[in-house]
Write an enzyme that holds these catalytic residues in place. Structure first.
Site, PDB file in Angstrom:
ATOM      1  N   LYS A  13       0.838  -1.211   0.000  1.00  0.00           N
ATOM      2  CA  LYS A  13       0.000   0.000   0.000  1.00  0.00           C
ATOM      3  C   LYS A  13       0.870   1.259   0.000  1.00  0.00           C
ATOM      4  O   LYS A  13       0.617   2.195  -0.753  1.00  0.00           O
ATOM      5  CB  LYS A  13      -0.917   0.030   1.236  1.00  0.00           C
ATOM      6  CG  LYS A  13      -1.813  -1.183   1.381  1.00  0.00           C
ATOM      7  CD  LYS A  13      -2.764  -1.054   2.561  1.00  0.00           C
ATOM      8  CE  LYS A  13      -2.114  -1.004   3.928  1.00  0.00           C
ATOM      9  NZ  LYS A  13      -1.442  -2.254   4.343  1.00  0.00           N
ATOM     10  N   ARG A  88      -9.262   0.535   9.478  1.00  0.00           N
ATOM     11  CA  ARG A  88      -8.859  -0.853   9.696  1.00  0.00           C
ATOM     12  C   ARG A  88      -9.959  -1.653  10.391  1.00  0.00           C
ATOM     13  O   ARG A  88      -9.818  -2.858  10.558  1.00  0.00           O
ATOM     14  CB  ARG A  88      -7.628  -0.867  10.587  1.00  0.00           C
ATOM     15  CG  ARG A  88      -6.324  -1.225   9.874  1.00  0.00           C
ATOM     16  CD  ARG A  88      -5.208  -1.142  10.890  1.00  0.00           C
ATOM     17  NE  ARG A  88      -4.027  -1.851  10.517  1.00  0.00           N
ATOM     18  CZ  ARG A  88      -2.970  -1.294   9.930  1.00  0.00           C
ATOM     19  NH1 ARG A  88      -2.988  -0.042   9.589  1.00  0.00           N
ATOM     20  NH2 ARG A  88      -1.905  -2.016   9.685  1.00  0.00           N
ATOM     21  N   ARG A 127      12.270  -7.879   5.104  1.00  0.00           N
ATOM     22  CA  ARG A 127      12.359  -6.412   5.059  1.00  0.00           C
ATOM     23  C   ARG A 127      13.355  -5.897   6.104  1.00  0.00           C
ATOM     24  O   ARG A 127      13.377  -6.353   7.239  1.00  0.00           O
ATOM     25  CB  ARG A 127      10.986  -5.806   5.320  1.00  0.00           C
ATOM     26  CG  ARG A 127      11.024  -4.293   5.235  1.00  0.00           C
ATOM     27  CD  ARG A 127       9.725  -3.719   4.871  1.00  0.00           C
ATOM     28  NE  ARG A 127       8.761  -3.871   5.952  1.00  0.00           N
ATOM     29  CZ  ARG A 127       7.550  -3.368   5.908  1.00  0.00           C
ATOM     30  NH1 ARG A 127       7.143  -2.739   4.843  1.00  0.00           N
ATOM     31  NH2 ARG A 127       6.734  -3.545   6.914  1.00  0.00           N
ATOM     32  N   ARG A 160      12.318  -4.246  11.781  1.00  0.00           N
ATOM     33  CA  ARG A 160      11.329  -3.648  12.673  1.00  0.00           C
ATOM     34  C   ARG A 160      10.689  -4.737  13.523  1.00  0.00           C
ATOM     35  O   ARG A 160      10.460  -5.845  13.037  1.00  0.00           O
ATOM     36  CB  ARG A 160      10.231  -2.961  11.835  1.00  0.00           C
ATOM     37  CG  ARG A 160      10.425  -1.486  11.725  1.00  0.00           C
ATOM     38  CD  ARG A 160       9.434  -0.789  10.829  1.00  0.00           C
ATOM     39  NE  ARG A 160       8.117  -1.380  10.691  1.00  0.00           N
ATOM     40  CZ  ARG A 160       7.251  -1.003   9.756  1.00  0.00           C
ATOM     41  NH1 ARG A 160       7.566  -0.052   8.905  1.00  0.00           N
ATOM     42  NH2 ARG A 160       6.067  -1.562   9.667  1.00  0.00           N
ATOM     43  N   ARG A 171      -0.417 -10.043  13.020  1.00  0.00           N
ATOM     44  CA  ARG A 171      -1.008  -8.917  12.292  1.00  0.00           C
ATOM     45  C   ARG A 171      -1.928  -9.428  11.179  1.00  0.00           C
ATOM     46  O   ARG A 171      -2.963  -8.833  10.889  1.00  0.00           O
ATOM     47  CB  ARG A 171       0.100  -8.031  11.709  1.00  0.00           C
ATOM     48  CG  ARG A 171       0.929  -7.356  12.799  1.00  0.00           C
ATOM     49  CD  ARG A 171       2.106  -6.631  12.218  1.00  0.00           C
ATOM     50  NE  ARG A 171       1.732  -5.402  11.562  1.00  0.00           N
ATOM     51  CZ  ARG A 171       2.459  -4.792  10.622  1.00  0.00           C
ATOM     52  NH1 ARG A 171       3.580  -5.322  10.206  1.00  0.00           N
ATOM     53  NH2 ARG A 171       2.049  -3.672  10.096  1.00  0.00           N
TER      54      ARG A 171
HETATM   55  P1  AMP Z   1       1.013  -0.060   9.229  1.00  0.00           P
HETATM   56  O1  AMP Z   1       2.299   0.638   8.990  1.00  0.00           O
HETATM   57  O2  AMP Z   1      -0.158   0.555   8.534  1.00  0.00           O
HETATM   58  O3  AMP Z   1       1.104  -1.552   8.955  1.00  0.00           O
HETATM   59  O4  AMP Z   1       0.686   0.089  10.795  1.00  0.00           O
HETATM   60  C1  AMP Z   1       1.569  -0.355  11.790  1.00  0.00           C
HETATM   61  C2  AMP Z   1       0.811  -0.580  13.093  1.00  0.00           C
HETATM   62  O5  AMP Z   1       0.248   0.653  13.550  1.00  0.00           O
HETATM   63  C3  AMP Z   1      -0.352  -1.544  13.025  1.00  0.00           C
HETATM   64  O6  AMP Z   1       0.045  -2.906  13.147  1.00  0.00           O
HETATM   65  C4  AMP Z   1      -1.190  -1.092  14.223  1.00  0.00           C
HETATM   66  O7  AMP Z   1      -0.611  -1.516  15.450  1.00  0.00           O
HETATM   67  C5  AMP Z   1      -1.025   0.418  14.153  1.00  0.00           C
HETATM   68  N1  AMP Z   1      -2.063   1.031  13.298  1.00  0.00           N
HETATM   69  C6  AMP Z   1      -1.857   1.694  12.114  1.00  0.00           C
HETATM   70  N2  AMP Z   1      -3.015   2.122  11.598  1.00  0.00           N
HETATM   71  C7  AMP Z   1      -3.987   1.717  12.456  1.00  0.00           C
HETATM   72  C8  AMP Z   1      -5.398   1.821  12.462  1.00  0.00           C
HETATM   73  N3  AMP Z   1      -6.067   2.426  11.455  1.00  0.00           N
HETATM   74  N4  AMP Z   1      -6.077   1.275  13.506  1.00  0.00           N
HETATM   75  C9  AMP Z   1      -5.442   0.668  14.520  1.00  0.00           C
HETATM   76  N5  AMP Z   1      -4.102   0.506  14.574  1.00  0.00           N
HETATM   77  C10 AMP Z   1      -3.371   1.034  13.554  1.00  0.00           C
END
Ligand code: AMP
Length: 215
Positions: A13, A88, A127, A160, A171
């Protein structure tokens, strides 16, 4: 153009959102990036979000909704934005609907990037990220020139915490349980499009453009 990029972790994304930004200057609103910055800066938000993110859990809806509501008020969002990682959950999607309605706006499309789980695990576990400038590499598909070090700033690369295999698994489970239902939510509104997210980033971008160009 108001767009949501939907897809599990490591679906690509962020890569696609950056390409849209480069071509159309539409800001990418990544809640993950906003939360990571808060963790790095040691803010109150970061202190709450950090442990949840490291374990693969979601940050509570009310917190994330508040962040997005503030972000969408910024002037750079006036002509549209690409949401990456938000919504989400169904309550987040409903809150977004209310925000849009309040401002007389609507979503042009919700594009779901479809990638099988095995591929997502392979992408995530290979990664490596630069803790200094945020550059992202992959040990096989996009290796740095010198193994283990950032091409741009020479800092040592890290994996990370949320790219550790057991966290990726968690996840993905979370995605299937809480985020996948958004596909039906947006399909019902007639704005869901799906793209095969396996392939070259440029090829996937061409498909994305075909969908969003009319907007
Ligand atoms: P991402 O980089 O989008 O994969 O987000 C990394 C982490 O941030 C996720 O695994 C969640 O812990 C948190 N996070 C990001 N966006 C959201 C969201 N819209 N709702 C809840 N947690 C989020």
């Amino acid at each position: 153009m108001n767009l949501i990029l939907l897809g599990p972790p490591n679906a690509g994304k962020g890569t696609q959102a950056k390409k849209l930004y480069d071509e159309f200057e539409i800001p990418q609103i990544s809640t993950g990036d906003i939360l990571r910055k808060a963790v790095k800066d040691g803010t109150e938000l970061g202190k709450i979000a950090g442990p949840l993110m490291a374990s693969g859990a979601y940050v509570p809806d009310d917190i994330v909704i508040g962040i997005v509501e503030e972000r969408l008020k910024q002037p750079d969002c006036a002509n549209g934005y690409v949401l990456d990682g938000f919504p989400r959950t169904i309550p987040q999607a409903e809150a977004l609907d209310r925000m849009l309605e309040k401002n007389g706006k609507k979503l042009d499309a919700v594009v779901s990037l479809e990638v099988p789980h095995a591929k997502l695990i392979e992408r995530g576990s290979g990664r490596r990220s630069c803790p200094v400038d945020g550059s992202v590499y992959h040990v096989d598909q996009n290796p740095p020139k010198r193994a283990g070090y950032c091409d741009k700033c020479n800092a040592g690369l890290i994996q990370r915490e949320d790219d550790q295999p057991e966290v990726i698994e968690k996840r993905l489970q979370k995605y299937d349980a809480e985020t996948s239902p958004l596909k039906a939510f947006y399909a019902k509104k007639g704005i869901l499009k799906s793209i095969d997210g396996v392939g070259s980033p440029d090829g996937i971008y061409a498909e994305l453009l075909a969908i969003v160009s009319p907007a």
